[in-house]
Write an enzyme that holds these catalytic residues in place. Sequence first.
Site, PDB file in Angstrom:
ATOM      1  N   GLY A  46     -48.061  -2.922  -5.655  1.00 14.15           N
ATOM      2  CA  GLY A  46     -47.280  -3.173  -4.447  1.00 14.15           C
ATOM      3  C   GLY A  46     -45.855  -3.382  -4.892  1.00 14.15           C
ATOM      4  CD  GLU A  47     -40.848  -5.270  -4.807  1.00 13.01           C
ATOM      5  OE1 GLU A  47     -40.145  -4.859  -5.746  1.00 13.01           O
ATOM      6  OE2 GLU A  47     -40.954  -6.465  -4.511  1.00 13.01           O
ATOM      7  CB  SER A  48     -43.755  -7.349  -9.074  1.00 13.77           C
ATOM      8  OG  SER A  48     -42.452  -6.902  -9.377  1.00 13.77           O
ATOM      9  CB  CYS A  77     -48.771  -1.035 -10.568  1.00 10.50           C
ATOM     10  SG  CYS A  77     -47.252  -0.079 -10.546  1.00 10.50           S
ATOM     11  NE  ARG A 103     -39.801  -5.070 -10.534  1.00 11.27           N
ATOM     12  CZ  ARG A 103     -39.318  -5.641  -9.430  1.00 11.27           C
ATOM     13  NH1 ARG A 103     -38.716  -6.812  -9.485  1.00 11.27           N
ATOM     14  NH2 ARG A 103     -39.450  -5.036  -8.274  1.00 11.27           N
ATOM     15  CB  ILE A 135     -47.087   4.710  -7.719  1.00  9.90           C
ATOM     16  CG1 ILE A 135     -48.270   5.680  -7.542  1.00  9.90           C
ATOM     17  CG2 ILE A 135     -46.168   4.740  -6.490  1.00  9.90           C
ATOM     18  CD1 ILE A 135     -49.242   5.267  -6.451  1.00  9.90           C
ATOM     19  NE  ARG A 136     -40.165   1.938  -6.493  1.00  8.69           N
ATOM     20  CZ  ARG A 136     -39.358   0.893  -6.513  1.00  8.69           C
ATOM     21  NH1 ARG A 136     -38.313   0.889  -7.320  1.00  8.69           N
ATOM     22  NH2 ARG A 136     -39.571  -0.123  -5.728  1.00  8.69           N
ATOM     23  CG  HIS A 172     -51.696   2.286  -8.783  1.00 16.50           C
ATOM     24  ND1 HIS A 172     -51.661   1.175  -7.977  1.00 16.50           N
ATOM     25  CD2 HIS A 172     -50.412   2.534  -9.126  1.00 16.50           C
ATOM     26  CE1 HIS A 172     -50.414   0.770  -7.826  1.00 16.50           C
ATOM     27  NE2 HIS A 172     -49.636   1.577  -8.511  1.00 16.50           N
ATOM     28  CD  GLU A 174     -55.192   0.450  -7.444  1.00 17.51           C
ATOM     29  OE1 GLU A 174     -55.549   0.486  -8.645  1.00 17.51           O
ATOM     30  OE2 GLU A 174     -54.000   0.317  -7.107  1.00 17.51           O
TER      31      GLU A 174
HETATM   32  N1  GLN Z   1     -42.109  -0.799  -8.607  1.00 14.08           N
HETATM   33  C1  GLN Z   1     -42.977  -1.896  -8.262  1.00 14.08           C
HETATM   34  C2  GLN Z   1     -42.446  -3.212  -8.839  1.00 14.08           C
HETATM   35  O1  GLN Z   1     -41.567  -3.188  -9.640  1.00 14.08           O
HETATM   36  C3  GLN Z   1     -44.397  -1.648  -8.745  1.00 14.08           C
HETATM   37  C4  GLN Z   1     -44.958  -0.398  -8.091  1.00 14.08           C
HETATM   38  C5  GLN Z   1     -46.445  -0.398  -7.944  1.00 14.08           C
HETATM   39  O2  GLN Z   1     -47.118  -1.436  -7.939  1.00 14.08           O
HETATM   40  N2  GLN Z   1     -46.984   0.783  -7.750  1.00 14.08           N
HETATM   41  O3  GLN Z   1     -42.915  -4.243  -8.504  1.00 14.08           O
END
Ligand code: GLN
Length: 190
Positions: A46-48, A77, A103, A135-136, A172, A174
């Site tokens: 997600g977004e940390s 991630c 990151r 993913i990113r 990921h 999942e």
């Molecule tokens: N870019 C997100 C972060 O820095 C991580 C991306 C992800 O969980 N797929 O938190």
Amino acid sequence: MKIGVLALQGDFAEHIAMLRRIGAETAEVRLPQHLEGLNGLIIPGGESTTIGKMAVAYGLIDALRQFGQTQAIWGTCAGAIFLSKDAQRQQPLLGLMDITVERNAFGRQVDSFEADLHIPALQQADPTPYHAIFIRAPLIESVNGSAQILAQLTDGRIVAALQGKLLATSFHPELTADDRFHRYFLRLAQ
Ligand code: GLN
């Protein structure tokens, strides 16, 4: 075997679906009391920064740190970033795993990619390479103390690490149909 998934933000539903498919009992974790009776916990992607801020707001930071002293935790991630000791920025971290992460190390969302990995710990029963989705994604820049490398890209960059019952993956599992990583985590949580 009962595994919780931190359900503050990110793709927790996909982890829950995969865990159910392989026969684990699951629970969504949003408050400290939801950790009771769990054998392990997954922190999703997600977004940390968001996950960290919400964990602070919900009073989860100390509870998660304590949980990780004895039970298994797997961060995928953003979850791996949140588990780490050092993300080289100001953001709430659990600091449980002795790893330094960078990151968004592979670039922006459009630079997301997939790669086949050789992960000996997973390929004992089934030698098929592990197809990983990034993913990113963060890079695990260094693995320190008792943490060890679990998977690397062909150029040597670290994308999975293990420290006792703590597991971090940049990618990921999942989001694939391959359940080997979730089965591996169930063994760690036993
Ligand atoms: N870019 C997100 C972060 O820095 C991580 C991306 C992800 O969980 N797929 O938190």
